[in-house]
Motif scaffolding. Structure first.
Motif, PDB file in Angstrom:
ATOM      1  N   MET A 126      19.069 -38.611 -30.260  1.00 40.75           N
ATOM      2  CA  MET A 126      19.368 -37.693 -29.156  1.00 40.75           C
ATOM      3  C   MET A 126      19.965 -38.401 -27.944  1.00 40.75           C
ATOM      4  SD  MET A 126      16.694 -34.657 -29.443  1.00 40.75           S
ATOM      5  CE  MET A 126      17.493 -33.978 -28.064  1.00 40.75           C
ATOM      6  N   GLN A 127      19.291 -39.442 -27.462  1.00 38.42           N
ATOM      7  CA  GLN A 127      19.697 -40.231 -26.298  1.00 38.42           C
ATOM      8  C   GLN A 127      19.704 -39.460 -24.982  1.00 38.42           C
ATOM      9  OE1 GLN A 127      20.314 -43.618 -26.021  1.00 38.42           O
ATOM     10  NE2 GLN A 127      19.439 -43.657 -28.056  1.00 38.42           N
ATOM     11  N   LYS A 128      19.351 -38.173 -25.004  1.00 39.19           N
ATOM     12  CA  LYS A 128      19.367 -37.388 -23.778  1.00 39.19           C
ATOM     13  C   LYS A 128      18.467 -36.173 -23.952  1.00 39.19           C
ATOM     14  CE  LYS A 128      22.623 -35.256 -20.551  1.00 39.19           C
ATOM     15  NZ  LYS A 128      22.000 -33.999 -20.285  1.00 39.19           N
ATOM     16  N   ALA A 129      17.670 -35.915 -22.934  1.00 40.97           N
ATOM     17  CA  ALA A 129      16.848 -34.707 -22.929  1.00 40.97           C
ATOM     18  C   ALA A 129      17.654 -33.567 -22.309  1.00 40.97           C
ATOM     19  CB  ALA A 129      15.573 -34.953 -22.127  1.00 40.97           C
ATOM     20  N   PRO A 130      17.261 -32.334 -22.590  1.00 43.00           N
ATOM     21  CA  PRO A 130      17.980 -31.201 -21.988  1.00 43.00           C
ATOM     22  C   PRO A 130      17.868 -31.206 -20.460  1.00 43.00           C
ATOM     23  CG  PRO A 130      16.375 -30.467 -23.639  1.00 43.00           C
ATOM     24  CD  PRO A 130      16.172 -31.923 -23.445  1.00 43.00           C
ATOM     25  N   ASP A 131      18.887 -30.686 -19.820  1.00 44.03           N
ATOM     26  CA  ASP A 131      18.844 -30.523 -18.362  1.00 44.03           C
ATOM     27  C   ASP A 131      17.916 -29.375 -18.013  1.00 44.03           C
ATOM     28  OD1 ASP A 131      20.706 -32.557 -17.916  1.00 44.03           O
ATOM     29  OD2 ASP A 131      22.399 -31.180 -18.061  1.00 44.03           O
ATOM     30  N   SER A 132      17.276 -29.475 -16.882  1.00 41.86           N
ATOM     31  CA  SER A 132      16.420 -28.402 -16.404  1.00 41.86           C
ATOM     32  C   SER A 132      17.268 -27.381 -15.656  1.00 41.86           C
ATOM     33  CB  SER A 132      15.348 -28.945 -15.458  1.00 41.86           C
ATOM     34  OG  SER A 132      14.507 -29.846 -16.136  1.00 41.86           O
ATOM     35  N   PRO A 133      16.937 -26.098 -15.785  1.00 40.79           N
ATOM     36  CA  PRO A 133      17.689 -25.083 -15.042  1.00 40.79           C
ATOM     37  C   PRO A 133      17.283 -25.070 -13.572  1.00 40.79           C
ATOM     38  CG  PRO A 133      15.917 -24.059 -16.265  1.00 40.79           C
ATOM     39  CD  PRO A 133      15.917 -25.520 -16.640  1.00 40.79           C
ATOM     40  N   MET A 134      18.169 -24.607 -12.737  1.00 42.59           N
ATOM     41  CA  MET A 134      17.831 -24.434 -11.323  1.00 42.59           C
ATOM     42  C   MET A 134      16.838 -23.274 -11.201  1.00 42.59           C
ATOM     43  SD  MET A 134      19.387 -26.740  -9.589  1.00 42.59           S
ATOM     44  CE  MET A 134      19.385 -26.197  -7.890  1.00 42.59           C
ATOM     45  N   CYS A 135      16.000 -23.343 -10.216  1.00 45.69           N
ATOM     46  CA  CYS A 135      14.998 -22.318  -9.964  1.00 45.69           C
ATOM     47  C   CYS A 135      15.680 -21.006  -9.555  1.00 45.69           C
ATOM     48  CB  CYS A 135      14.049 -22.791  -8.859  1.00 45.69           C
ATOM     49  SG  CYS A 135      12.798 -21.570  -8.426  1.00 45.69           S
ATOM     50  N   LEU A 136      15.195 -19.909 -10.110  1.00 45.90           N
ATOM     51  CA  LEU A 136      15.744 -18.611  -9.755  1.00 45.90           C
ATOM     52  C   LEU A 136      14.789 -17.803  -8.888  1.00 45.90           C
ATOM     53  CD1 LEU A 136      17.276 -17.599 -13.200  1.00 45.90           C
ATOM     54  CD2 LEU A 136      18.430 -18.584 -11.237  1.00 45.90           C
ATOM     55  N   GLY A 137      13.589 -18.315  -8.674  1.00 46.19           N
ATOM     56  CA  GLY A 137      12.579 -17.548  -7.946  1.00 46.19           C
ATOM     57  C   GLY A 137      12.228 -18.176  -6.620  1.00 46.19           C
ATOM     58  N   GLY A 138      11.168 -17.660  -6.045  1.00 44.90           N
ATOM     59  CA  GLY A 138      10.643 -18.227  -4.809  1.00 44.90           C
ATOM     60  C   GLY A 138      11.506 -18.003  -3.584  1.00 44.90           C
ATOM     61  N   GLY A 139      12.383 -17.021  -3.632  1.00 49.68           N
ATOM     62  CA  GLY A 139      13.182 -16.714  -2.463  1.00 49.68           C
ATOM     63  C   GLY A 139      14.358 -17.633  -2.231  1.00 49.68           C
ATOM     64  N   LYS A 140      14.698 -18.446  -3.204  1.00 48.32           N
ATOM     65  CA  LYS A 140      15.808 -19.375  -3.043  1.00 48.32           C
ATOM     66  C   LYS A 140      17.117 -18.725  -3.439  1.00 48.32           C
ATOM     67  CE  LYS A 140      16.576 -24.194  -3.349  1.00 48.32           C
ATOM     68  NZ  LYS A 140      16.197 -25.457  -3.830  1.00 48.32           N
ATOM     69  N   ILE A 142      11.225 -37.740 -13.328  1.00 48.89           N
ATOM     70  CA  ILE A 142      12.243 -37.212 -12.430  1.00 48.89           C
ATOM     71  C   ILE A 142      11.625 -36.135 -11.538  1.00 48.89           C
ATOM     72  CG2 ILE A 142      14.493 -36.068 -12.316  1.00 48.89           C
ATOM     73  CD1 ILE A 142      14.766 -37.153 -15.341  1.00 48.89           C
ATOM     74  N   ASN A 143      11.705 -36.362 -10.246  1.00 49.65           N
ATOM     75  CA  ASN A 143      11.222 -35.379  -9.287  1.00 49.65           C
ATOM     76  C   ASN A 143      12.293 -34.302  -9.140  1.00 49.65           C
ATOM     77  OD1 ASN A 143      10.331 -33.875  -7.114  1.00 49.65           O
ATOM     78  ND2 ASN A 143       9.887 -35.635  -5.818  1.00 49.65           N
ATOM     79  N   GLU A 144      12.006 -33.114  -9.658  1.00 49.57           N
ATOM     80  CA  GLU A 144      12.956 -32.011  -9.595  1.00 49.57           C
ATOM     81  C   GLU A 144      12.575 -30.978  -8.530  1.00 49.57           C
ATOM     82  OE1 GLU A 144      14.828 -31.946 -14.040  1.00 49.57           O
ATOM     83  OE2 GLU A 144      13.114 -30.613 -13.696  1.00 49.57           O
ATOM     84  N   SER A 145      11.745 -31.377  -7.599  1.00 42.21           N
ATOM     85  CA  SER A 145      11.294 -30.455  -6.556  1.00 42.21           C
ATOM     86  C   SER A 145      12.455 -29.907  -5.730  1.00 42.21           C
ATOM     87  CB  SER A 145      10.290 -31.157  -5.639  1.00 42.21           C
ATOM     88  OG  SER A 145       9.176 -31.601  -6.383  1.00 42.21           O
ATOM     89  N   TYR A 146      13.492 -30.709  -5.537  1.00 46.37           N
ATOM     90  CA  TYR A 146      14.651 -30.279  -4.752  1.00 46.37           C
ATOM     91  C   TYR A 146      15.325 -29.046  -5.349  1.00 46.37           C
ATOM     92  CZ  TYR A 146      17.709 -32.187  -8.328  1.00 46.37           C
ATOM     93  OH  TYR A 146      18.344 -32.423  -9.507  1.00 46.37           O
ATOM     94  N   MET A 147      15.077 -28.784  -6.633  1.00 41.76           N
ATOM     95  CA  MET A 147      15.679 -27.642  -7.320  1.00 41.76           C
ATOM     96  C   MET A 147      14.904 -26.347  -7.070  1.00 41.76           C
ATOM     97  SD  MET A 147      16.437 -29.672 -10.887  1.00 41.76           S
ATOM     98  CE  MET A 147      16.927 -28.246 -11.830  1.00 41.76           C
ATOM     99  N   HIS A 148      13.838 -26.428  -6.303  1.00 42.38           N
ATOM    100  CA  HIS A 148      12.943 -25.293  -6.092  1.00 42.38           C
ATOM    101  C   HIS A 148      12.769 -25.008  -4.610  1.00 42.38           C
ATOM    102  CE1 HIS A 148      11.914 -25.312 -10.368  1.00 42.38           C
ATOM    103  NE2 HIS A 148      12.062 -26.621 -10.261  1.00 42.38           N
TER     104      HIS A 148
END
Length: 101
Positions: free
Chosen positions: A87-101, A22-28
């Motif tokens: 489990m059937q599901k991995a944990p969700d990733s948190p949204m980025c809090l850094g980098g000026g976003k 999963i490309n999560e780059s959009y979250m950063h």
């Protein structure tokens, strides 16, 4: 496309029963269309009897070139088939809090 390279390498090395890249780059705070932050969910019999750190090392070794040259961040979730059935599901990733976003 980096996502496809990751999929191919993990398939070849670990023969997973389940694989999500999963490309999560959009979250950063990166340019649109970036491929810098990924999450992988890998379910493989290759992880049987391995501790979490050994599983992550297998993934990191498989993607060593991509981690050294292209990937800024990689969230790794590794499971045996038995663990995944529970489990059937991995944990969700948190949204980025850094980098000026």
């Amino acid at each position: 496309m980096l996502e496809e390279v990751i999929q191919t390498k993990l398939h070849q090395e670990l023969s997973p029963q389940h694989l999500d890249v999963i490309n999560e780059s959009y979250m950063h705070n990166v340019a649109p269309g970036s491929e810098s932050h990924f999450k992988v969910i890998v379910v493989s019999e290759a992880f049987e009897g391995l501790r979490l750190i050994a599983r992550h090392r297998r993934v990191n070794q498989t993607l060593a070139d991509e981690l050294a040259n292209h990937i800024h961040a990689l969230a790794i979730h590794t499971y045996t088939p038995t663990e995944w059935r529970e489990m059937q599901k991995a944990p969700d990733s948190p949204m980025c809090l850094g980098g000026g976003k």
